[in-house]
Structures are given as C-alpha cells and as structure tokens.
Design a protein around this motif. Structure first.
Motif, mmCIF file in Angstrom:
data_model
loop_
_atom_site.group_PDB
_atom_site.id
_atom_site.type_symbol
_atom_site.label_atom_id
_atom_site.label_comp_id
_atom_site.label_asym_id
_atom_site.label_seq_id
_atom_site.Cartn_x
_atom_site.Cartn_y
_atom_site.Cartn_z
ATOM 1 N N ALA A 149 -9.729 3.539 5.755
ATOM 2 C CA ALA A 149 -8.328 3.973 5.578
ATOM 3 C C ALA A 149 -7.465 3.390 6.688
ATOM 4 O O ALA A 149 -6.332 2.935 6.445
ATOM 5 C CB ALA A 149 -8.234 5.496 5.575
ATOM 6 N N VAL A 207 -3.295 6.297 3.393
ATOM 7 C CA VAL A 207 -3.037 5.008 4.054
ATOM 8 C C VAL A 207 -1.593 4.944 4.552
ATOM 9 O O VAL A 207 -1.330 4.525 5.687
ATOM 10 C CB VAL A 207 -3.345 3.839 3.083
ATOM 11 N N LYS A 234 -7.812 2.306 -1.384
ATOM 12 C CA LYS A 234 -7.878 1.931 0.034
ATOM 13 C C LYS A 234 -8.978 0.907 0.320
ATOM 14 O O LYS A 234 -8.800 0.023 1.163
ATOM 15 C CB LYS A 234 -8.078 3.166 0.922
#
Length: 460
Positions: A44, A124, A269
């Motif tokens: 992430a 994110v 992600k």
C-alpha cells in the motif's frame, strides 16, 4: 558506407553523453532508493508513493521541458564570447524556472482531491496525500536546479550538475534511512520520511551547484550579482518560445506513463505497486538513451551550423545505432532477470504482507517482459527527437508525440488494461504501441528533413 563509418563515432558520442546520463540517472536513482525503502513498509505504501509521484512526474515534465530552452541560448552566447547575452539567458531563465516551480507547486498541491475522484484505492490515497504535500514543495528547488543545470550544460560544464546530483543522492539515502524507519533517535515517519529526504536533498542540490559554479572562473560572473527582478522581456519571450514545444513533448510522453499508473490503480493496490516497480526499472535504463539524445541534439546542431548535412546524417545514424545496441542489451537484461529484479523492492520476510508481496512480484515480472521489448522503441524515439531538436524542428515532432501517445497508445492501454481483458500487461501493451508509433513517425520525419537538406545543398 561501411559500419566503421558509424562505429568510429561511438567514443566521442559516449564522452559527450555520459555526464548527462549520470546526472539524469542521479534523479532517477532518488526515486529508485525511495521505492526500495518504501517497499519494505508494504505494498500500500509503495502504491501511495507511485500515486503521489504520478502527479509529480507531470509537473516535472513541464518544468524540466521549459528549462531546456536555456542551454542552446547560453551555448550560442558562450561560443560568441557574448557575456551580456549569456548572463541575460541564465538570469531570465532562472527567474522563469522559479516562477514555473512555484506555479507547479500550487497546481499539484490543490490537485490532491482529484485522487478521490480517480477511483484509486482509498487506503493508498490516504497515505499518498501527506507524502504529496511535502514532495510538491520540492518542485520549487528541483526546477530552480534545472535552471542551473541547463546553464552549466550550455557552458560545456556538464560535470557540475552531476556532482550536485551525487551529493543530493547521498543526503537523500541517509535521510530516507533515518526518517522512514526511525533510526538514531529520529521519529519513524514512514513514507512522509521519504518526502522529507527528497525535499532536503533538492534544496541542498541548488545550494551546492551554485557554490560549485561560483568557485569557477568561467561561471563566477554569471551566477553572482544577479539582479533577479530586472528582466529582459525579449529574452523571456525567446526562452518561452524555445521551451514550450519541448515542455509539451515531455508532457505528452510523461502523461501517458502517468495514465498507466492511474489505470493500474483501478485494478487495485498490488497492480499499482507492480506497475511502479516496472516503471522505475525501465526509467533507469531510459536515462542512458536520454543522455545520447542530448548528444544527438548537440552534434546535429553543430553540423547544421556548418551546413555539413551529409556528415549530420552519418553522425545522427551513429547515435541511433549506438542507442539501439544499448537498448537491445538492456532488453536482454530485463528478459533474463525479469523474475529476480522485482524482488529487490519487497520484503519476503514480512509474514503479514507475504501474499501481497508475492502477487506484486508476479505481476511486475510479467511487466518487465513488456518493458524489455519497449526499451528499443523508447530509445529510438528519444534519440530521433534529440536529433530533430538539433535541427530546430520542434512543432511537427510535438504533434507526432501527441498522436502516438494519445491517439494510439492510450486507447489501447484503456481497452486492454481492464481486469476482464489483460489487466496490467494490457496497459503496457498500449505503452509499447505508443512508443513504437512515435519511433517510426519521428524517424520518417528526420529522414525526410535530412534528405531534403542534402538535396537542396547539392543544388546550390
């Protein structure tokens, strides 16, 4: 004409291009170190740095593109021993770089909310915003540094930007280590620590290049006693006229790679983190081609000035050949090590994120196969673009880059990059299509112009 007529130019091509390559690699190496260190935190975090930097790359392309106008004007005045013209180009160029840096900072800073509307992973985005706040500030010293760098290149003092970049890299690595992971009593700041490292290193690079140039007899008078706000409107107009097409060419290319980051974010992600790994590795090898592109601009420009058009073609083709051979070597390197290179970026000892890390490496290793192939197209297009700048042909190449990346490359990335199609690999097929189209069309343009110049010269 036999092959030795081209290969005999390789040594001089390398001498001219290598300081530029090392300086460009220095910029990319900052990103490489950030990615490796941040990758140890998790996928992430790596995706967040990728998303934050996608905004930065677009802004940087415009700032760096504008700054390239300083080099030919300074080089021309240096050859003519015209100190007044040279100082005016540097001072007004530095003023423009500062203003552009500040404008770009505000644009990036206020563009942050767009991340929420781009359907990027929320986890994110929330990590990317505080990172982007600080990295956006670093745009100002970065574009100012480019002003000094382009002046240095124009004065044939290409080593000094390289030295400043090297110092900046060392500082960035040290600050990253202590601030990302909280070493030696410093707070553990995660990816915000990487942003602080980038900001401080870029400020230091500006100071250090100024310090180096101030200490040299050739450049001292240029970089001291600068009346910053006493401006020459004609010089500013000239720099903007030269810089705008270059800025747009860089923008069109960088923007499609940025679009690839955003399209990867739509997949999640892990695809976004994998895209960042493949992009970072391929951008490092691209800097070698960029160095040769600058050499092509200088050498073609010299031959144009001498009206030696047959020599111009021979020298240009020697650079195209050299760049293509190096690109093939990089392509082989990526093909052989495509499964191993992505592992540098993640921590397989991290049990918590092991499944994510394995998925990221799996996707990135496939993307490096696509990256291996487009090394060749990417090198050819940037080399021919450099040669066309040497011919001072900027308008048609700007149109070609737009058509190649946005009418050919992007629609393919969009169509094939969906989850139900080819996903991440489909996005990179689009990048390959855009770069290959650009390489072919730019080469046709260069071939047409140089043949026409030889023909008209023979007639006269």
């Amino acid at each position: 004409m036999n092959l030795s007529q081209y290969t005999k130019e390789f040594k001089y091509n390398w001498q001219l291009a290598s300081p530029v390559m090392l300086g460009m690699l220095g910029h990319t190496f900052v990103s490489f170190v950030d990615n490796i260190m941040v990758g140890q935190l998790g996928t992430a975090e790596l995706a967040a740095v990728s998303l934050g930097n996608s905004f930065m790359f677009i802004a940087m392309s415009l700032g760096i593109g504008f700054s390239t106008a300083i080099t030919p004007v300074v080089a021309e005045s240096d050859a003519a021993n015209n100190f007044k013209e040279g100082k005016s180009a540097f001072k007004n160029g530095l003023f423009l770089c500062t203003v552009i840096g500040v404008i770009l900072f505000f644009i990036v800073y206020f563009a942050k909310p767009l991340m929420y509307f781009m359907k990027q992973p929320v986890e994110v985005v929330e990590l990317a915003i505080p990172y982007l706040d600080l990295v956006a500030v670093s745009l100002i010293p970065l574009v100012i540094f480019q002003g000094f760098k382009q002046f240095s290149d124009g004065m044939s003092m290409t080593r000094y930007p390289m030295y400043a970049t090297l110092v900046g890299n060392v500082v960035n690595i040290v600050l990253n280590y202590v601030l990302i992971f909280g070493k030696f009593g410093f707070p553990e700041l995660g990816i915000v620590g990487a942003a602080y490292g980038t900001l401080v290193s870029r400020i230091l690079m500006v100071w250090y290049i100024w310090y180096l140039l101030k200490g040299k007899e050739k450049s001292k008078a240029f970089v001291t006693n600068i009346k910053f706000f006493v401006l020459d409107k004609l010089m500013i107009k000239k720099l903007l006229h030269l810089g705008s097409p270059s800025a747009m060419q860089m923008f069109f290319e960088v923007a499609i790679f940025t679009a690839a980051i955003w399209l990867s974010g739509l997949l999640g992600k892990n695809p976004q983190a994998a895209n960042q790994i493949a992009l970072n590795l391929s951008s490092m090898t691209f800097m070698v081609a960029t160095g040769l592109s600058v050499a092509a601009m200088i050498r073609v420009g010299n031959q144009k000035g001498l009206k030696a058009y047959f020599e111009l073609r021979r020298i240009a083709f020697s650079l195209f050949l050299m760049g293509t051979l190096l690109a093939v070597l990089f392509a082989l390197f990526f093909s052989v090590f495509h499964e191993y290179l992505p592992k540098i970026y993640v921590d397989f000892d991290d049990a918590k994120n092991l499944a994510d890390n394995k998925e990221v490496v799996g996707i990135a290793s496939k993307l490096l196969i696509a990256a291996a192939i487009f090394q060749i197209s990417d090198s050819i297009q940037v080399l021919v673009l450099g040669a066309l700048r040497g011919l001072q042909d900027v308008k048609i190449p700007t149109l070609i880059t737009f058509i190649s990346y946005w009418l050919v490359g992007f629609p393919i990335s969009w169509f094939l990059g969906k989850e139900e199609a080819y996903g991440s690999f489909g996005i990179w097929i689009g990048l390959l299509a855009g770069l290959t189209t650009a390489a072919i069309l730019l080469y046709i343009r260069f071939n047409y112009l140089t043949k026409r110049l030889i023909l008209s010269n023979n007639k006269s």
